[in-house]
Design a protein around this motif. Structure first.
Motif, PDB file in Angstrom:
ATOM      1  N   TYR A   1      -3.796   7.578  -2.851  1.00 42.03           N
ATOM      2  CA  TYR A   1      -3.433   6.326  -2.195  1.00 42.03           C
ATOM      3  C   TYR A   1      -3.416   5.219  -3.233  1.00 42.03           C
ATOM      4  O   TYR A   1      -4.146   5.282  -4.217  1.00 42.03           O
TER       5      TYR A   1
ATOM      6  N   PHE B   1       2.867  -0.814   4.327  1.00 41.15           N
ATOM      7  CA  PHE B   1       2.506   0.503   3.802  1.00 41.15           C
ATOM      8  C   PHE B   1       3.799   1.301   3.610  1.00 41.15           C
ATOM      9  O   PHE B   1       4.697   1.219   4.444  1.00 41.15           O
TER      10      PHE B   1
ATOM     11  N   MET C   1      -7.192   1.663   7.334  1.00 39.83           N
ATOM     12  CA  MET C   1      -5.775   1.527   6.968  1.00 39.83           C
ATOM     13  C   MET C   1      -4.948   1.118   8.187  1.00 39.83           C
ATOM     14  O   MET C   1      -4.039   0.297   8.086  1.00 39.83           O
TER      15      MET C   1
ATOM     16  N   LEU D   1      -2.646  -2.104   8.475  1.00 37.37           N
ATOM     17  CA  LEU D   1      -1.217  -1.901   8.740  1.00 37.37           C
ATOM     18  C   LEU D   1      -0.644  -3.013   9.636  1.00 37.37           C
ATOM     19  O   LEU D   1       0.549  -3.281   9.616  1.00 37.37           O
TER      20      LEU D   1
ATOM     21  N   ASN E   1       0.858  -1.199   0.000  1.00 45.21           N
ATOM     22  CA  ASN E   1       0.000   0.000   0.000  1.00 45.21           C
ATOM     23  C   ASN E   1       0.893   1.249   0.000  1.00 45.21           C
ATOM     24  O   ASN E   1       1.904   1.291   0.704  1.00 45.21           O
TER      25      ASN E   1
END
Ligand code: UTP
Length: 300
Positions: free
Chosen positions: A212, A248, A239, A243, A156
């Motif tokens: 994003y 990320f 998110m 995580l 991500n």
């Protein structure tokens, strides 16, 4: 690495900061010099290789769908009058068949909920989220920079930029880990995020600025429909949940951002885009200079 082909553009928010301008005209159709804000943002997406734009729209935003449709009468009139250049400009934003979808978010329950509304159209592939009120002027395009980072490290990607001095507490701020190779030190592992941290507690000065790239597992986290700050279903909460199990990275992109959801930001965007318009920049600069010198206030 699966290529990023689809982008979700949530536009169903109330736009309270820019009312009454956005009362009957969707905020994202407000003008940035010579075209609607959305025209600039879709151009950015296309420059990043996006093939399918998924708009999350609310009530009273039919104008967005109309903008991206043929205007037969208008086009016929322009053609009959031989106004070819204007006709081309009017048609430039039109989608290829199937390039755009529109999903109705029936209540503005939050950004996270808006993104969740796109789950079936996204399916099982990484996708971009573009917050269209954030106009990001960059070469290469801001989303293209994020796609390049995704191609390099996967997972991500969250695009970030430095908050103005002393203002980090107004934004969603990221905390960072190790710097990734390449990208001139601008790509780093993201270890956390905090919404509007109290002054003095900010983990960095970098805020999440509106682009994003997310993995489809975000939809599992969003499906819980948990309410966060302001009673809204927040994308950042989902998110944070993701995580725990996925990587990320935060990319400090190179470019200039204009928050067009706010009257002063929209003004800044208008002036900046006027100043670099291929044919009108000179006239625009003269008009602005005269206004600033107090000379243009009489109206000409
Ligand atoms: P914002 O909170 O910045 O936009 O949401 P807003 O709600 O329109 O504006 P203000 O704060 O009231 O002035 C970020 C993006 O998410 C969309 C908004 O349209 C904006 O593009 N959004 C937000 C939705 O699509 N649905 C929602 O329920 C909330």
């Amino acid at each position: 690495m699966t290529r990023v082909r689809k982008a979700v553009l949530p536009v169903a928010g109330l736009g309270t900061r820019i009312l009454p301008a956005a009362k009957t005209t969707p905020k994202n159709l407000l003008n940035v010099f010579d075209r609607p804000l959305l025209s600039h943002v879709v151009a950015e997406g296309r420059a990043a290789g996006i093939e399918h734009f998924i708009f999350i729209v609310g009530r009273g935003q039919g104008g967005i769908e109309d903008y991206f449709d043929r205007g037969y009468e208008l086009e016929a009139e322009l053609a009959a009058k031989g106004k070819t250049e204007i006709l081309e400009a009017v048609r430039a934003d039109l989608p290829r068949p199937g390039e755009m979808s529109f999903v109705r978010q029936m209540s503005p329950l939050g950004l996270g909920h808006a993104v969740w509304c796109a789950r079936d159209l996204i399916g099982d592939e990484p996708f971009a989220v573009m917050l269209p009120d954030m106009l990001m002027d960059a070469t290469p395009a801001a989303l293209a920079q994020a796609v390049e980072a995704h191609d390099a490290v996967g997972g991500n990607i969250v695009v970030v930029e430095p908050a103005p001095p002393g203002e980090a507490h107004k934004y969603g701020i990221v905390s960072l880990g190790g710097v990734a190779e390449g990208f001139g030190g601008r790509l780093a592992a993201m270890t956390g995020m905090v919404e509007k941290p109290p002054p003095g507690t900010e983990p960095s000065n970098l805020f999440i600025s509106g682009r994003y790239i997310l993995q489809p597992r975000i939809f599992e986290a969003l499906a819980a429909h948990e309410r966060g700050a302001g009673g809204e279903i927040q994308l950042t909460d989902a998110m944070l949940r993701l995580l725990k199990s996925q990587e990320f990275h935060a990319l400090r992109y190179e470019g200039a951002t204009y928050d067009c959801g706010d009257p002063v930001g929209l003004l800044r965007a208008n002036v900046a885009y006027a100043m670099k318009h291929p044919t009108l920049a000179g006239a625009a600069r003269e008009a602005v200079t005269r206004l600033l010198s107090g000379d243009g206030l009489a109206g000409h």
